[in-house]
Design an enzyme around this catalytic site. Structure first.
Site, short mmCIF file in Angstrom:
data_model
loop_
_atom_site.label_atom_id
_atom_site.label_comp_id
_atom_site.label_asym_id
_atom_site.label_seq_id
_atom_site.Cartn_x
_atom_site.Cartn_y
_atom_site.Cartn_z
N TYR A 142 -6.99 28.94 -4.84
CA TYR A 142 -6.28 27.65 -4.80
C TYR A 142 -5.11 27.63 -5.78
O TYR A 142 -4.12 26.95 -5.56
CB TYR A 142 -7.24 26.51 -5.18
CG TYR A 142 -8.02 25.91 -4.04
CD1 TYR A 142 -8.87 26.68 -3.26
CD2 TYR A 142 -7.92 24.55 -3.74
CE1 TYR A 142 -9.60 26.12 -2.23
CE2 TYR A 142 -8.65 23.98 -2.72
CZ TYR A 142 -9.48 24.77 -1.96
OH TYR A 142 -10.20 24.20 -0.94
N LYS A 189 -18.16 37.65 -2.20
CA LYS A 189 -17.85 38.67 -1.20
C LYS A 189 -17.62 39.97 -1.98
O LYS A 189 -16.55 40.59 -1.92
CB LYS A 189 -16.60 38.23 -0.40
CG LYS A 189 -16.28 39.08 0.81
CD LYS A 189 -17.25 38.91 1.97
CE LYS A 189 -16.90 39.88 3.08
NZ LYS A 189 -17.93 39.93 4.15
N ASP A 221 -20.48 35.37 4.05
CA ASP A 221 -20.72 35.31 5.50
C ASP A 221 -22.21 35.09 5.78
O ASP A 221 -22.60 34.25 6.60
CB ASP A 221 -20.18 36.55 6.23
CG ASP A 221 -20.49 37.86 5.53
OD1 ASP A 221 -21.06 37.84 4.41
OD2 ASP A 221 -20.20 38.93 6.10
N ASP A 245 -15.70 25.15 -1.24
CA ASP A 245 -15.09 24.15 -0.37
C ASP A 245 -15.67 24.27 1.03
O ASP A 245 -16.10 23.29 1.64
CB ASP A 245 -13.56 24.38 -0.34
CG ASP A 245 -12.88 23.39 0.58
OD1 ASP A 245 -13.20 22.20 0.50
OD2 ASP A 245 -12.02 23.82 1.38
N ASP A 249 -18.69 21.60 3.10
CA ASP A 249 -18.52 20.92 4.39
C ASP A 249 -19.62 21.34 5.35
O ASP A 249 -20.17 20.52 6.08
CB ASP A 249 -17.15 21.24 5.02
CG ASP A 249 -16.10 20.20 4.69
OD1 ASP A 249 -16.12 19.69 3.55
OD2 ASP A 249 -15.27 19.89 5.56
C1 IPM Z 1 -12.29 18.90 -1.10
C2 IPM Z 1 -11.04 18.83 -0.27
C3 IPM Z 1 -9.89 19.34 -1.11
C4 IPM Z 1 -10.18 20.79 -1.47
C5 IPM Z 1 -8.50 19.20 -0.43
C6 IPM Z 1 -8.22 17.78 -0.03
C7 IPM Z 1 -7.39 19.74 -1.30
O1 IPM Z 1 -11.19 19.54 0.91
O2 IPM Z 1 -12.36 18.25 -2.16
O3 IPM Z 1 -13.23 19.59 -0.70
O4 IPM Z 1 -9.89 21.71 -0.67
O5 IPM Z 1 -10.69 21.02 -2.55
MN MN Z 2 -13.18 20.34 1.24
#
Ligand code: IPM
Ligand code: MN
Length: 372
Positions: A142, A189, A221, A245, A249
């Protein structure tokens, strides 16, 4: 306790969901005798529209002058669909994390028993899921060097990690594991990436000073697959910025909705609390966004200040809303309840906490007390 909280609602559904978290914090304040003062400032697309900068200096200064930051969401499709745009709302959040030194992003993933049927995964695989992701937040790909060739045909992002960066988050994860099931899984990884091999070396060494914690390793993975095959095997997942990240999700789908997962981003000096979901612009202003992730982020804020009983009261009120199906349509398709009503219900439950409550569903609509 008297806390000043920088309120950065941001874009999309951010303002709607943080408004519910604020209601709940005020209810906690009134019930337990604390004062929470919110001072609002723009961030993200909203701040770009106002000032040209996704993180204006005044917003950053407010965060530094406050006890904590309550963050909504960031992002707007008008920037997502334009690869040439030089300024993006997300830069505001990334800079904020960096400037505040929020190196540790803590994301608990839990399957709530009353919502287990809402999960797209089979009950028998996800039962008992309760893990926490420690995601490194201010380094890695990042924040590494980025290049784009003059003719715009070649681009690169560099993933750099130092021993110091790895060890500060690793110590936090090991400390967390001590009060949990005492198991850490480092996700990397290391079969391909040099930076991952450094993670393994540093984390293995740190592990020696926590002999009661078991440490194992998974490639990203495989971890992505294990998370849907057998999520209850995990206790603490420790990982880099990008892998964390993605896995968080994925983890949010286990519980049935991304609208449920809170997070805390913590550094040496500052702390910020935000849902893991994005700005969900399609839902903006429709009163359908799930406020629970933001409300549970407020519970993490309370935990951060060792207000354990207060945090528990908030979580119990959230559980009651789930148990009574007073939830938004992402969880219960035919739900008539919107963001606001769910926030009202949870906050009134904090004020009138009673384990044997009966709900007056009519009153929910009238904005009256819901407990009879
Ligand atoms: C998160 C979001 C952020 C990230 C974005 C909005 C920059 O997806 O907080 O998970 O990638 O960290
Ligand atoms: Mn995110």
């Amino acid at each position: 306790m008297n806390l000043t909280i920088a309120l950065l609602p941001g874009d999309g559904i951010g303002p709607e969901v943080t408004a519910q978290a604020i209601k709940c914090l005020h209810a906690v304040g009134e019930t337990f005798g604390h004062e929470f003062n919110f001072v609002e400032a723009p961030v993200g697309a909203k701040a770009i529209d106002k000032t040209g900068d996704p993180l204006p200096d005044t917003t950053l200064q407010l965060c530094k002058d406050s006890d904590a930051v309550l963050f909504g969401a960031i992002g707007d499709p008008k920037y997502d669909n334009d690869p040439n745009s030089k300024i993006r709302p997300e830069q505001g959040l990334l800079r904020l994390r960096k400037e505040l030194g929020l190196f540790s992003n803590i994301r608990p993933v839990k399957v709530f028993p009353t919502l287990i049927d809402k999960s797209p995964l089979k009950k028998k695989f996800i039962k008992g899921t309760d893990f926490i992701i420690y995601r490194e937040l201010t380094g890695g790909i990042y924040f590494g060097e980025k290049t784009l060739s003059d003719d715009g045909t070649v681009a690169s992002d560099t993933c750099t990690y130092s021993e110091a960066e790895i060890s500060q988050i690793a110590h936090m994860a090991f400390k967390a594991a001590k009060s949990r099931r005492k198991k850490i899984t480092l996700v990397d990884k290391a079969n391909v990436l040099e930076s991952s091999r450094l993670w393994r070396k540093v984390v293995t060494k740190i592990g020696e000073s926590y002999p009661e914690i078991s440490l194992d390793f998974l490639f990203i993975d495989n971890a992505a697959m294990q998370l849907v095959l057998n999520p209850s095997q995990f206790d603490v997942i420790l990982t880099s910025n990008m892998f964390g990240d993605i896995l968080s999700d994925e983890g949010s789908a286990i519980g049935g909705s991304i609208g449920l997962l809170p997070s805390a981003s913590v550094g040496e000096k500052y702390a910020l609390f935000e849902p893991i979901h994005g700005s969900y612009p399609q839902a903006k202003g429709k009163d359908i966004a799930n406020p629970i992730a933001s409300i549970l982020s407020a519970a993490m804020l309370l935990d951060h200040f060792d207000l354990d009983e207060e945090s528990r009261a908030l979580v119990i009120a959230v559980l009651k809303s789930m148990k009574n199906d007073i939830v938004t349509p992402d969880l219960y398709k035919n739900s008539k309840y919107g963001t606001n009503v769910v926030g009202d219900f949870i906050s009134s439950n904090i004020r009138e906490s009673d384990d044997h409550l009966t709900i007056n569903r009519e009153n929910i609509w009238l904005g009256k007390s819901t407990i009879i």
